[in-house]
Design a protein around this motif. Structure first.
Motif, PDB file in Angstrom:
ATOM      1  N   LYS A  90      36.571  22.900  56.178  1.00 47.23           N
ATOM      2  CA  LYS A  90      35.271  23.054  55.537  1.00 47.23           C
ATOM      3  C   LYS A  90      35.041  21.958  54.505  1.00 47.23           C
ATOM      4  O   LYS A  90      35.971  21.477  53.883  1.00 47.23           O
ATOM      5  CB  LYS A  90      35.219  24.417  54.857  1.00 47.23           C
ATOM      6  N   SER A  91      33.770  21.622  54.313  1.00 47.06           N
ATOM      7  CA  SER A  91      33.321  20.764  53.217  1.00 47.06           C
ATOM      8  C   SER A  91      32.355  21.575  52.368  1.00 47.06           C
ATOM      9  O   SER A  91      31.532  22.309  52.915  1.00 47.06           O
ATOM     10  CB  SER A  91      32.591  19.524  53.741  1.00 47.06           C
ATOM     11  N   LYS A  92      32.471  21.446  51.053  1.00 48.49           N
ATOM     12  CA  LYS A  92      31.544  22.151  50.171  1.00 48.49           C
ATOM     13  C   LYS A  92      31.549  21.514  48.792  1.00 48.49           C
ATOM     14  O   LYS A  92      32.378  20.672  48.485  1.00 48.49           O
ATOM     15  CB  LYS A  92      31.847  23.644  50.108  1.00 48.49           C
ATOM     16  N   ILE A  93      30.611  21.971  47.957  1.00 50.57           N
ATOM     17  CA  ILE A  93      30.470  21.460  46.597  1.00 50.57           C
ATOM     18  C   ILE A  93      30.891  22.547  45.617  1.00 50.57           C
ATOM     19  O   ILE A  93      30.571  23.717  45.799  1.00 50.57           O
ATOM     20  CB  ILE A  93      29.017  21.013  46.334  1.00 50.57           C
ATOM     21  N   GLY A  94      31.634  22.129  44.564  1.00 48.19           N
ATOM     22  CA  GLY A  94      32.066  23.033  43.510  1.00 48.19           C
ATOM     23  C   GLY A  94      31.763  22.423  42.153  1.00 48.19           C
ATOM     24  O   GLY A  94      31.090  21.397  42.051  1.00 48.19           O
ATOM     25  N   ILE A  95      32.286  23.043  41.110  1.00 48.89           N
ATOM     26  CA  ILE A  95      32.074  22.592  39.729  1.00 48.89           C
ATOM     27  C   ILE A  95      33.413  22.165  39.129  1.00 48.89           C
ATOM     28  O   ILE A  95      34.433  22.809  39.345  1.00 48.89           O
ATOM     29  CB  ILE A  95      31.463  23.723  38.870  1.00 48.89           C
ATOM     30  N   ASP A  96      33.395  21.085  38.354  1.00 50.42           N
ATOM     31  CA  ASP A  96      34.585  20.538  37.701  1.00 50.42           C
ATOM     32  C   ASP A  96      34.276  20.321  36.225  1.00 50.42           C
ATOM     33  O   ASP A  96      33.196  19.862  35.868  1.00 50.42           O
ATOM     34  CB  ASP A  96      34.954  19.200  38.358  1.00 50.42           C
ATOM     35  N   ALA A  97      35.214  20.655  35.361  1.00 45.51           N
ATOM     36  CA  ALA A  97      35.139  20.329  33.932  1.00 45.51           C
ATOM     37  C   ALA A  97      36.488  19.763  33.532  1.00 45.51           C
ATOM     38  O   ALA A  97      37.525  20.230  34.012  1.00 45.51           O
ATOM     39  CB  ALA A  97      34.815  21.571  33.107  1.00 45.51           C
ATOM     40  N   ASN A  98      36.485  18.725  32.679  1.00 46.35           N
ATOM     41  CA  ASN A  98      37.761  18.126  32.300  1.00 46.35           C
ATOM     42  C   ASN A  98      37.765  17.669  30.850  1.00 46.35           C
ATOM     43  O   ASN A  98      36.718  17.431  30.254  1.00 46.35           O
ATOM     44  CB  ASN A  98      38.137  16.986  33.246  1.00 46.35           C
ATOM     45  N   ALA A  99      38.966  17.571  30.317  1.00 50.45           N
ATOM     46  CA  ALA A  99      39.202  17.044  28.977  1.00 50.45           C
ATOM     47  C   ALA A  99      40.284  15.986  29.109  1.00 50.45           C
ATOM     48  O   ALA A  99      41.276  16.185  29.819  1.00 50.45           O
ATOM     49  CB  ALA A  99      39.653  18.153  28.032  1.00 50.45           C
ATOM     50  N   ALA A 100      40.087  14.848  28.423  1.00 47.12           N
ATOM     51  CA  ALA A 100      41.021  13.731  28.556  1.00 47.12           C
ATOM     52  C   ALA A 100      41.380  13.144  27.201  1.00 47.12           C
ATOM     53  O   ALA A 100      40.590  13.206  26.257  1.00 47.12           O
ATOM     54  CB  ALA A 100      40.386  12.635  29.429  1.00 47.12           C
ATOM     55  N   VAL A 101      42.566  12.565  27.145  1.00 42.86           N
ATOM     56  CA  VAL A 101      42.997  11.744  26.017  1.00 42.86           C
ATOM     57  C   VAL A 101      43.503  10.437  26.608  1.00 42.86           C
ATOM     58  O   VAL A 101      44.035  10.411  27.715  1.00 42.86           O
ATOM     59  CB  VAL A 101      44.099  12.416  25.165  1.00 42.86           C
ATOM     60  N   GLY A 102      43.289   9.354  25.870  1.00 43.18           N
ATOM     61  CA  GLY A 102      43.721   8.071  26.405  1.00 43.18           C
ATOM     62  C   GLY A 102      43.892   7.030  25.326  1.00 43.18           C
ATOM     63  O   GLY A 102      43.611   7.268  24.144  1.00 43.18           O
ATOM     64  N   LEU A 103      44.367   5.879  25.768  1.00 38.97           N
ATOM     65  CA  LEU A 103      44.504   4.706  24.909  1.00 38.97           C
ATOM     66  C   LEU A 103      43.835   3.534  25.603  1.00 38.97           C
ATOM     67  O   LEU A 103      44.087   3.280  26.783  1.00 38.97           O
ATOM     68  CB  LEU A 103      45.973   4.365  24.675  1.00 38.97           C
TER      69      LEU A 103
END
Length: 163
Positions: A111-124
């Motif tokens: 199957k192919s479908k669309i969902g929801i994503d939320a993210n938090a990141a730290v970087g340099l």
């Protein structure tokens, strides 16, 4: 008379990395570590201000005839800290849709479908030309599968967009 108009410059970077899903079923069926390719604006050049950001990533893994591809497109805010132009830490919070394509004969999913994503990141960011980032993505379930997990990536500035 000629006049000068200041233009906004947005550096664009590409990154390569690894994605580590946290769900044991996802890891056993599709693999413990997936590859990631991403594109993002590096709007880290001015510290102490929140700025709009976005991120487009492509994640893929296959194992024993089971394959999964995810394409999150997230939007949010990023903020850099400090005055050192050589090394500057930053944080980012983003959310948006993801497209998933899963073919698993083992799980009976194709199957192919669309969902929801939320993210938090730290970087340099290093001299606004190279960056490393760690982030956690929480994704809505895909046919009962939880693709949430950690990303670790490194990227380099490719070009500037002038607006």
């Amino acid at each position: 008379a000629a006049f000068s108009q200041e233009r906004t410059v947005i550096p664009i970077g590409v990154d390569l990395g690894v994605y580590l899903p946290q769900d044991s079923t996802v890891r056993s069926v599709f693999g413990d570590a997936w590859y990631r390719v991403g594109i993002t604006p590096l709007s880290l050049q001015t510290p102490d201000n929140w700025k709009f950001t976005m991120d487009v990533a492509y994640l893929r893994s296959s194992r024993q005839g089971n394959r999964a591809s995810l394409l999150p497109v997230t939007f949010g805010m990023t903020r850099a800290f400090g005055q050192d132009n050589d090394v500057r830490p930053y944080v980012a919070l983003r959310a948006g849709p993801y497209w998933g394509d899963v073919n698993s004969p083992f799980l009976g999913i194709n199957k192919s479908k669309i969902g929801i994503d939320a993210n938090a990141a730290v970087g340099l960011a290093f001299k606004n030309g190279f960056y490393i980032e760690a982030r956690y993505d929480t994704m809505s379930k895909f046919e009962g599968l939880n693709f949430s997990g950690f990303f670790f990536s490194a990227g380099i500035k490719l070009f500037d967009i002038r607006l």
